[in-house]
Design an enzyme around this catalytic site. Sequence first.
Site, short mmCIF file in Angstrom:
data_model
loop_
_atom_site.label_atom_id
_atom_site.label_comp_id
_atom_site.label_asym_id
_atom_site.label_seq_id
_atom_site.Cartn_x
_atom_site.Cartn_y
_atom_site.Cartn_z
CD GLU A 69 49.98 73.45 24.16
OE1 GLU A 69 50.87 72.65 23.81
OE2 GLU A 69 50.12 74.68 24.12
CG ASN A 71 50.10 93.40 20.67
OD1 ASN A 71 48.96 93.45 20.24
ND2 ASN A 71 51.13 92.96 19.98
N GLY A 72 49.26 93.88 25.06
CA GLY A 72 49.68 94.01 26.46
C GLY A 72 48.49 94.34 27.34
CB CYS A 88 47.51 91.03 20.75
SG CYS A 88 46.19 90.87 21.94
CD GLU A 134 56.21 69.42 25.31
OE1 GLU A 134 55.87 70.11 26.27
OE2 GLU A 134 56.06 69.76 24.13
CE LYS A 168 52.86 70.61 22.76
NZ LYS A 168 53.94 71.27 23.33
CD1 TRP A 172 44.45 84.27 23.20
CD2 TRP A 172 45.43 85.48 24.81
NE1 TRP A 172 44.54 83.50 24.32
CE2 TRP A 172 45.12 84.21 25.33
CE3 TRP A 172 46.04 86.41 25.65
CZ2 TRP A 172 45.41 83.84 26.63
CZ3 TRP A 172 46.33 86.04 26.95
CH2 TRP A 172 46.01 84.78 27.42
CG HIS A 184 52.48 57.16 45.92
ND1 HIS A 184 52.53 56.44 47.09
CD2 HIS A 184 53.66 56.94 45.28
CE1 HIS A 184 53.69 55.82 47.18
NE2 HIS A 184 54.40 56.10 46.10
CE LYS A 222 55.01 79.16 18.88
NZ LYS A 222 55.03 77.71 19.20
NE ARG A 281 52.33 88.52 18.36
CZ ARG A 281 53.47 88.54 19.05
NH1 ARG A 281 54.50 87.88 18.61
NH2 ARG A 281 53.56 89.22 20.17
O1 M6R Z 1 57.74 81.42 24.29
P1 M6R Z 1 57.89 80.59 25.54
O2 M6R Z 1 58.75 79.42 25.33
O3 M6R Z 1 58.32 81.39 26.71
O4 M6R Z 1 56.43 80.08 25.85
C1 M6R Z 1 56.15 79.38 27.03
C2 M6R Z 1 54.82 78.71 26.96
O5 M6R Z 1 53.80 79.67 26.83
C3 M6R Z 1 54.73 77.72 25.78
O6 M6R Z 1 55.73 76.76 25.86
C4 M6R Z 1 53.35 77.02 25.78
O7 M6R Z 1 53.24 76.19 26.88
C5 M6R Z 1 53.18 76.26 24.46
N1 M6R Z 1 51.88 76.52 23.91
C6 M6R Z 1 53.36 74.80 24.60
O8 M6R Z 1 53.05 74.08 23.47
#
Ligand code: M6R
Length: 602
Positions: A485, A97-98, A2, A478, A482, A71, A501, A597, A27
Amino acid sequence: MCGIVGYVGDDTAGQIVHGGLENLDYRGYDSAGMALLGDDGLTITKREGEVSNLSVPTVTGATCGIGHTRWSTHGPPTDTNAHPHTGMSDDIAVVHNGIIENYEELRATLVADGHEFTSETDTEVVPHLLERELDDGRDLRAALESAVAKLEGSYAIATVCADTDRIVATRHESPLVVGHDDDAAFLASDVTAFVEHTRDVTYLEDGDIVTLADGDATVYRDGEVVDRPIDTVEWDATAAEKGGYDHYMLKEIHEQPTALRQALSGRIDLDRGTADLDLTFPAGFLDSLDEIQFVACGTSFYAAEYAAQLIESFADVRATAELASEYTVDGGGDPRRTLTVAVTQSGETADTLGALRRANGGGIRTLAVTNTLGSTVTRDADDSLFIRAGPEIGVAATKTFASQVTTLALLSVFVAQERNALSAADARDVLTDLRGLPGAVQQVLDDAGDVREAATAFVDASAYFFVGRAHGYPVALEGALKLKEIAYDHAEGFAAGELKHGPLALVTEDTPILAVLTEGTRPEETLNNVAEAQTRGAPAIGIVDGSVETNSLDTAFSVPSLGPVTPLVANVYFQLFAYAIAKQQGRSIDKPRNLAKSVTVE
Ligand code: M6R
């Protein structure tokens, strides 16, 4: 999650608030809305979907307004659940927000008092509480102070009321920043919202109440005016624009050489063989450490896993990386001989802040490694170290992963030297490798066309498996994240040795294997695991640096050898690969479905 925007000044509030929402829609982009205070009172408009669905209403004399991009947590993304929310009348509007944890109980009390609710959100209790406080004769600031005293949970709240020409706002465990211009005051959950208008900002603290009126902002604490410092944001609005790229994510992938130079700038002294970080620990503290614990989520967690390996190998101290949401201090060692490092790009991730607070509560010294000046993590930790990547708008983290690992590698050298665990000559080797990163990443970026072409063959794959050993393992994780996502495809990262395994049962000719096969990641063994998958029909793509014979691969991409940080360069191929697959599938790359984000709820 948000975004909040607020504006009070001489210009047309509608356009400014809408522009702020567009800047913040990374956000959260389930719905958006705004409340504008004009000559005829409040005009509220809200709409399901992205900010672009929301048109700016014509409101005469509107020089004050708040907006929100959502969000969803409580209640699906609909017009009704979109913010702003109102009470019994439309004379008060609230954005939030929250999460308000005790909203069911508050709602029940308000309903018993005759209040009628229209949405399924937790937020709606706030305007109803405010109405009650205003009816009791309080002004808007006192009403907000009294209302939030009844809330449990985390919140940043902004409100406007039909008969007071001002915004009143507060925060508790959710970010809120004020912008100061000559004749205007701004409010937002992130400076990106208004950085095109001003770079002079005040980061509010938990419990502050701010009033924006007559183009000015005043901060109160327990009813008294308090002075809060004004900081200047180092980057400008162009840093948060797409700059000719199709997506922020692609721009941010290409910004990595610059981001890495910034992370390294002034922090390496090759003559002395030292990492010079602006960190001061109590005398003997680092030397006496039994353990360094990293806590983080998502991509930051993979950066933390990479860092834990580096620290163990350089600094002769036990190092662990724990998912922040799983972290407990129970059963740990001596808190006085432990350092907990919270790694978070945004500095606002609720799970990471929760872990940090548990560490603080257990008497452990804490360090924040973050990209965001003024963020909550920098206040809650004993010390802060900035990764200096500049703003990252794409929801999928790219350049910040590179900057995190690089900054943490510097931290590893710093700690190792304080502990006399690394000679100046060995430190010089690592620092020289780090110095080589920007150029090496640029070489990979120059190869982007080849990655795009190669990815075409795999766009219809049923799943993608990423494998690696040692520093190659977090990079495999990682790489898979990606792809998940932004392409919404099934992708998993495995420690290469684990493939046989169990996961091997998933392997077919439709499941490409992407492997890190560089120096220091035991590439010979990984190549054997890749061959086991190839025998079952899987096509194999390897990132190689010439340290092993890789003719058996179906596709190979080369990176220069940079010792322990070579896999970080390999990761850039994985970023380009994920981007190419998602692009060919026409995905919403910068704003993937269901994600935001910054995740400020646990
Ligand atoms: O702001 P942060 O680094 O704490 O965020 C952590 C995760 O939410 C963030 O890395 C998320 O996994 C990303 N969307 C990855 O691309």
